[in-house]
Scaffold this motif. Structure first.
Motif, PDB file in Angstrom:
ATOM      1  N   UNK A   2      44.576  61.345 -92.234  1.00  0.00           N
ATOM      2  CA  UNK A   2      44.444  60.804 -90.885  1.00  0.00           C
ATOM      3  C   UNK A   2      44.191  59.303 -91.009  1.00  0.00           C
ATOM      4  N   UNK A   3      44.651  58.527 -90.021  1.00  0.00           N
ATOM      5  CA  UNK A   3      44.425  57.088 -90.007  1.00  0.00           C
ATOM      6  C   UNK A   3      43.760  56.670 -88.697  1.00  0.00           C
ATOM      7  N   UNK A   4      42.969  55.609 -88.755  1.00  0.00           N
ATOM      8  CA  UNK A   4      42.379  55.067 -87.534  1.00  0.00           C
ATOM      9  C   UNK A   4      43.429  54.289 -86.748  1.00  0.00           C
ATOM     10  N   UNK A   5      43.225  54.196 -85.431  1.00  0.00           N
ATOM     11  CA  UNK A   5      44.155  53.454 -84.581  1.00  0.00           C
ATOM     12  C   UNK A   5      43.772  51.965 -84.555  1.00  0.00           C
ATOM     13  N   UNK A   6      44.379  51.215 -83.645  1.00  0.00           N
ATOM     14  CA  UNK A   6      44.120  49.773 -83.586  1.00  0.00           C
ATOM     15  C   UNK A   6      42.670  49.447 -83.243  1.00  0.00           C
ATOM     16  N   UNK A   7      41.959  50.409 -82.652  1.00  0.00           N
ATOM     17  CA  UNK A   7      40.545  50.208 -82.309  1.00  0.00           C
ATOM     18  C   UNK A   7      39.600  50.753 -83.376  1.00  0.00           C
ATOM     19  N   UNK A   8      40.147  51.146 -84.523  1.00  0.00           N
ATOM     20  CA  UNK A   8      39.326  51.660 -85.613  1.00  0.00           C
ATOM     21  C   UNK A   8      38.846  53.082 -85.421  1.00  0.00           C
ATOM     22  N   UNK A   9      39.491  53.843 -84.527  1.00  0.00           N
ATOM     23  CA  UNK A   9      39.051  55.203 -84.195  1.00  0.00           C
ATOM     24  C   UNK A   9      40.055  56.239 -84.696  1.00  0.00           C
ATOM     25  N   UNK A  10      39.540  57.317 -85.260  1.00  0.00           N
ATOM     26  CA  UNK A  10      40.359  58.450 -85.683  1.00  0.00           C
ATOM     27  C   UNK A  10      39.770  59.735 -85.118  1.00  0.00           C
ATOM     28  N   UNK A  11      40.633  60.707 -84.813  1.00  0.00           N
ATOM     29  CA  UNK A  11      40.199  62.028 -84.384  1.00  0.00           C
ATOM     30  C   UNK A  11      40.121  62.920 -85.616  1.00  0.00           C
ATOM     31  N   UNK A  12      38.903  63.379 -85.928  1.00  0.00           N
ATOM     32  CA  UNK A  12      38.666  64.143 -87.152  1.00  0.00           C
ATOM     33  C   UNK A  12      38.076  65.498 -86.790  1.00  0.00           C
ATOM     34  N   UNK A  13      38.518  66.578 -87.444  1.00  0.00           N
ATOM     35  CA  UNK A  13      37.934  67.900 -87.179  1.00  0.00           C
ATOM     36  C   UNK A  13      36.418  67.878 -87.367  1.00  0.00           C
ATOM     37  N   UNK A  14      35.709  68.447 -86.411  1.00  0.00           N
ATOM     38  CA  UNK A  14      34.248  68.399 -86.405  1.00  0.00           C
ATOM     39  C   UNK A  14      33.644  68.991 -87.674  1.00  0.00           C
ATOM     40  N   UNK A  15      34.278  70.031 -88.213  1.00  0.00           N
ATOM     41  CA  UNK A  15      33.742  70.708 -89.399  1.00  0.00           C
ATOM     42  C   UNK A  15      34.332  70.179 -90.705  1.00  0.00           C
ATOM     43  N   UNK A  16      34.976  69.028 -90.666  1.00  0.00           N
ATOM     44  CA  UNK A  16      35.614  68.479 -91.861  1.00  0.00           C
ATOM     45  C   UNK A  16      34.600  68.227 -92.975  1.00  0.00           C
ATOM     46  N   UNK A  17      34.988  68.544 -94.200  1.00  0.00           N
ATOM     47  CA  UNK A  17      34.135  68.341 -95.364  1.00  0.00           C
ATOM     48  C   UNK A  17      34.877  67.501 -96.412  1.00  0.00           C
ATOM     49  N   UNK A  18      34.099  66.824 -97.232  1.00  0.00           N
ATOM     50  CA  UNK A  18      34.636  66.088 -98.374  1.00  0.00           C
ATOM     51  C   UNK A  18      35.736  65.100 -97.964  1.00  0.00           C
ATOM     52  N   UNK A  19      35.341  64.082 -97.225  1.00  0.00           N
ATOM     53  CA  UNK A  19      36.264  63.066 -96.756  1.00  0.00           C
ATOM     54  C   UNK A  19      36.285  61.874 -97.716  1.00  0.00           C
ATOM     55  N   UNK A  20      37.462  61.316 -97.918  1.00  0.00           N
ATOM     56  CA  UNK A  20      37.611  60.080 -98.685  1.00  0.00           C
ATOM     57  C   UNK A  20      38.137  59.010 -97.742  1.00  0.00           C
ATOM     58  N   UNK A  21      37.378  57.942 -97.566  1.00  0.00           N
ATOM     59  CA  UNK A  21      37.727  56.879 -96.615  1.00  0.00           C
ATOM     60  C   UNK A  21      38.047  55.618 -97.398  1.00  0.00           C
ATOM     61  N   UNK A  22      39.219  55.031 -97.128  1.00  0.00           N
ATOM     62  CA  UNK A  22      39.606  53.846 -97.889  1.00  0.00           C
ATOM     63  C   UNK A  22      40.470  52.910 -97.057  1.00  0.00           C
ATOM     64  N   UNK A  23      40.369  51.631 -97.388  1.00  0.00           N
ATOM     65  CA  UNK A  23      41.159  50.587 -96.750  1.00  0.00           C
ATOM     66  C   UNK A  23      41.277  49.434 -97.739  1.00  0.00           C
ATOM     67  N   UNK A  24      42.470  48.890 -97.876  1.00  0.00           N
ATOM     68  CA  UNK A  24      42.684  47.778 -98.791  1.00  0.00           C
ATOM     69  C   UNK A  24      41.732  46.625 -98.468  1.00  0.00           C
ATOM     70  N   UNK A  25      41.047  46.123 -99.488  1.00  0.00           N
ATOM     71  CA  UNK A  25      40.115  45.024 -99.299  1.00  0.00           C
ATOM     72  C   UNK A  25      38.689  45.468 -99.036  1.00  0.00           C
ATOM     73  N   UNK A  26      38.464  46.802 -99.013  1.00  0.00           N
ATOM     74  CA  UNK A  26      37.120  47.331 -98.750  1.00  0.00           C
ATOM     75  C   UNK A  26      36.734  48.354 -99.817  1.00  0.00           C
ATOM     76  N   UNK A  27      35.432  48.553 -99.974  1.00  0.00           N
ATOM     77  CA  UNK A  27      34.943  49.567-100.891  1.00  0.00           C
ATOM     78  C   UNK A  27      35.168  50.952-100.289  1.00  0.00           C
ATOM     79  N   UNK A  28      35.745  51.845-101.069  1.00  0.00           N
ATOM     80  CA  UNK A  28      36.002  53.203-100.596  1.00  0.00           C
ATOM     81  C   UNK A  28      34.692  53.982-100.482  1.00  0.00           C
ATOM     82  N   UNK A  29      34.698  54.979 -99.599  1.00  0.00           N
ATOM     83  CA  UNK A  29      33.523  55.811 -99.383  1.00  0.00           C
ATOM     84  C   UNK A  29      33.906  57.285 -99.456  1.00  0.00           C
ATOM     85  N   UNK A  30      33.027  58.096-100.009  1.00  0.00           N
ATOM     86  CA  UNK A  30      33.208  59.543-100.009  1.00  0.00           C
ATOM     87  C   UNK A  30      32.088  60.166 -99.185  1.00  0.00           C
TER      88      UNK A  30
END
Length: 392
Positions: free
Chosen positions: A52-80
């Motif tokens: 899933x990707x965030x929109x122009x406002x930085x918002x993404x729709x994510x399943x409420x029960x989602x587990x083990x997410x990896x968040x990344x963006x070029x130029x930023x430190x990734x988060x798990x």
């Protein structure tokens, strides 16, 4: 060069809207810059079986029960993350390149090496993806067309096949099947110079920039042009991955500014982004259907590709294409833009040799008949896009 522009405008206010039906509860997740608090668009969130990707406002729709997410963006430190959080602040890797130790690199050799070993590092067998296809156009900085659709994407080998391209047989290595048109709206523009050009087989770049191997070859070709000058610099190295900035200037006046992420152990590019500056090109004199003369001025463009590792091979997660041009008519200058995003939400291997209901490459995307198969596509429109859809 990007010279594909889609400004086919239909009846005023004509809107197709299929309600978004989700089989699971969704929550907004907002990604912000930890230093300035601004939203970060196109941040990638990898779930166990979905992207899933965030929109122009930085918002993404994510399943409420989602587990083990990896968040990344070029130029930023990734988060798990173990679970979803409403707001996540990403820390920039660097702010001022002057404060970072700069190491020069032979950018041509790196690109050629990655392309040479392409089938060893990138997944190269028949694949089937569920995708979100998004296209929007502006005229004089006003949004005039927006389409968001669920679709299936089949590819013979995740590879741009030049042999089939020469035969004009794109469907032999890439096919798209429309599921649902979630949003579609176009607004009228009183300009007889606007023509319909949104056809899948219309230009090499329109198809090619979906594939990493095409983009790498095109970039190397620019570097190899007689009289071209290029440079590459490593601006960040975390031990596993390098951030590299590069530039190319051709004798014809094309300027390319880009950045990429290079995985050192796997010797693979996971993110590639290129900006095209064509401002030095002279306007071209053309005539419209009424025989009136006008000038066409090529503008600038941008393309990017995101890949991630799955089962020891790299597969695409997103491709973006941006371009603009200018029309000078009766002394007035008008700007037109074209944007296309393809998000590869899910991936699966397949033995199928194509799609049963593939789109007609001689039509615009929205002129193809969807099959109405419902998908949990998790589409989040930006504020600007939602306001455009809501306008009567």
């Amino acid at each position: 060069m990007i010279q594909h522009f889609s400004m086919r405008l239909l009846l005023a206010g004509f809107t197709f809207f299929y309600g978004i039906l989700f089989s699971q509860s969704l929550k907004n997740m907002k990604i912000l810059d930890a230093e300035d608090g601004k939203p970060i668009a196109n941040t990638r969130i990898i779930l166990p079986n979905e992207v899933i990707y965030t929109n122009d406002d930085g918002i993404a729709l994510v399943p409420e029960q989602a587990k083990n997410l990896e968040v990344s963006k070029t130029g930023y430190q990734s988060e798990k993350l173990e679970t979803i959080v409403p707001v996540l602040k990403l820390k920039p890797l660097y702010r001022d390149i002057q404060e970072v130790k700069i190491v020069t690199i032979d950018i041509r050799k790196l690109l050629e090496d990655v392309n040479r070993s392409y089938t060893k590092t990138y997944y190269s067998k028949p694949s089937l993806y569920n995708i979100i296809y998004k296209e929007k156009n502006t005229y004089d900085n006003e949004l005039k067309l927006l389409m968001v659709a669920d679709a299936k994407f089949w590819t013979e080998s995740n590879f741009y096949n030049y042999k089939y391209k020469l035969r004009n047989e794109y469907e032999k290595f890439i096919q798209i099947e429309l599921n649902n048109i979630r949003f579609f709206k176009s607004a009228p523009v009183n300009d007889s110079l606007i023509t319909s050009t949104t056809k899948v087989g219309k230009s090499d770049d329109y198809i090619g920039f979906i594939f990493m191997n095409y983009t790498l070859k095109r970039l190397v070709d620019h570097i190899n042009f007689n009289g071209s000058k290029s440079s590459g610099r490593i601006v960040n190295d975390d031990g596993e991955e390098q951030t590299i900035h590069f530039s190319v200037r051709t004798k014809s006046g094309v300027k390319l500014i880009g950045k990429l992420l290079y995985h050192k152990a796997d010797k693979v590019i996971t993110h590639l982004e290129i900006e095209y500056d064509q401002s030095e090109f002279a306007p071209i004199k053309l005539k419209n259907s009424a025989g009136e003369e006008f000038q066409f001025q090529p503008g600038n463009g941008m393309m990017s590709l995101d890949y991630y590792k799955k089962d020891k091979k790299y597969i695409p997660s997103k491709t973006m294409m941006r371009s603009d041009n200018y029309i000078i008519y009766k002394g007035e200058k008008h700007r037109r833009t074209f944007d296309r995003d393809i998000t590869f939400q899910t991936f699966s291997e397949t033995k199928e040799k194509g799609l049963a209901n593939r789109i007609d490459v001689h039509k615009n995307m929205w002129e193809n008949v969807p099959n109405h198969e419902q998908k949990d596509s998790k589409i989040a429109l930006s504020k600007e896009e939602q306001e455009f859809i809501n306008e009567k």
